[in-house]
Design a protein around this motif. Structure first.
Motif, PDB file in Angstrom:
ATOM      1  N   UNK A  13       0.813  -1.223   0.000  1.00  0.00           N
ATOM      2  CA  UNK A  13       0.000   0.000   0.000  1.00  0.00           C
ATOM      3  C   UNK A  13       0.848   1.276   0.000  1.00  0.00           C
ATOM      4  N   UNK A  14       2.112   1.180   0.383  1.00  0.00           N
ATOM      5  CA  UNK A  14       2.956   2.381   0.425  1.00  0.00           C
ATOM      6  C   UNK A  14       3.252   2.916  -0.960  1.00  0.00           C
ATOM      7  N   UNK A  15       3.066   2.090  -1.981  1.00  0.00           N
ATOM      8  CA  UNK A  15       3.365   2.525  -3.342  1.00  0.00           C
ATOM      9  C   UNK A  15       2.425   3.636  -3.781  1.00  0.00           C
ATOM     10  N   UNK A  16       1.184   3.573  -3.374  1.00  0.00           N
ATOM     11  CA  UNK A  16       0.228   4.589  -3.822  1.00  0.00           C
ATOM     12  C   UNK A  16      -0.218   5.536  -2.718  1.00  0.00           C
ATOM     13  N   UNK A  17       0.047   5.223  -1.457  1.00  0.00           N
ATOM     14  CA  UNK A  17      -0.455   6.052  -0.359  1.00  0.00           C
ATOM     15  C   UNK A  17       0.082   7.476  -0.371  1.00  0.00           C
ATOM     16  N   UNK A  18       1.349   7.633  -0.622  1.00  0.00           N
ATOM     17  CA  UNK A  18       1.944   8.966  -0.610  1.00  0.00           C
ATOM     18  C   UNK A  18       1.324   9.879  -1.654  1.00  0.00           C
ATOM     19  N   UNK A  19       1.121   9.327  -2.854  1.00  0.00           N
ATOM     20  CA  UNK A  19       0.534  10.127  -3.920  1.00  0.00           C
ATOM     21  C   UNK A  19      -0.910  10.481  -3.605  1.00  0.00           C
ATOM     22  N   UNK A  54       9.404   7.117   1.372  1.00  0.00           N
ATOM     23  CA  UNK A  54      10.517   6.384   0.753  1.00  0.00           C
ATOM     24  C   UNK A  54      10.107   5.796  -0.597  1.00  0.00           C
ATOM     25  N   UNK A  55       8.929   5.199  -0.665  1.00  0.00           N
ATOM     26  CA  UNK A  55       8.479   4.642  -1.938  1.00  0.00           C
ATOM     27  C   UNK A  55       8.212   5.739  -2.964  1.00  0.00           C
ATOM     28  N   UNK A  56       7.701   6.874  -2.532  1.00  0.00           N
ATOM     29  CA  UNK A  56       7.492   7.987  -3.467  1.00  0.00           C
ATOM     30  C   UNK A  56       8.819   8.450  -4.053  1.00  0.00           C
ATOM     31  N   UNK A  57       9.820   8.579  -3.207  1.00  0.00           N
ATOM     32  CA  UNK A  57      11.137   9.016  -3.686  1.00  0.00           C
ATOM     33  C   UNK A  57      11.737   7.977  -4.638  1.00  0.00           C
ATOM     34  N   UNK A  58      11.563   6.708  -4.313  1.00  0.00           N
ATOM     35  CA  UNK A  58      12.061   5.640  -5.184  1.00  0.00           C
ATOM     36  C   UNK A  58      11.357   5.667  -6.539  1.00  0.00           C
ATOM     37  N   UNK A  59      10.052   5.895  -6.538  1.00  0.00           N
ATOM     38  CA  UNK A  59       9.308   5.973  -7.790  1.00  0.00           C
ATOM     39  C   UNK A  59       9.771   7.160  -8.627  1.00  0.00           C
ATOM     40  N   UNK A  60       9.990   8.287  -7.990  1.00  0.00           N
ATOM     41  CA  UNK A  60      10.492   9.454  -8.717  1.00  0.00           C
ATOM     42  C   UNK A  60      11.874   9.186  -9.295  1.00  0.00           C
TER      43      UNK A  60
END
Length: 68
Positions: A13-19, A54-60
């Motif tokens: 769920x952390x993959x989309x939660x930040x966005x 962290x996942x948001x930064x990794x995706x960016x």
């Protein structure tokens, strides 16, 4: 390729939660209510927020790396 992305998105769920937190005010309100209602503790809250960021930064990083 899309199946792979969908599987990853549904796994963590952390993959989309930040966005969602940044984009949708209703999601922000729901998450604040969830943390207040369930009182999971500050350690859980810190870990959850850290992993979302962290996942948001990794995706960016991945998007920028692919676009180069």
């Amino acid at each position: 390729m899309f199946d792979f992305i969908a599987e990853i998105g549904s796994s963590f769920p952390w993959i989309y939660r930040g966005w969602l937190y940044i984009v949708l005010k209703t999601y922000r309100d729901d998450m604040k209510y969830y943390y207040k209602k369930h009182n999971k503790g500050s350690i859980y809250l810190v870990f959850d927020v850290f992993m979302s960021i962290a996942f948001m930064m990794f995706e960016l990083y991945i998007v920028i790396y692919v676009l180069k």
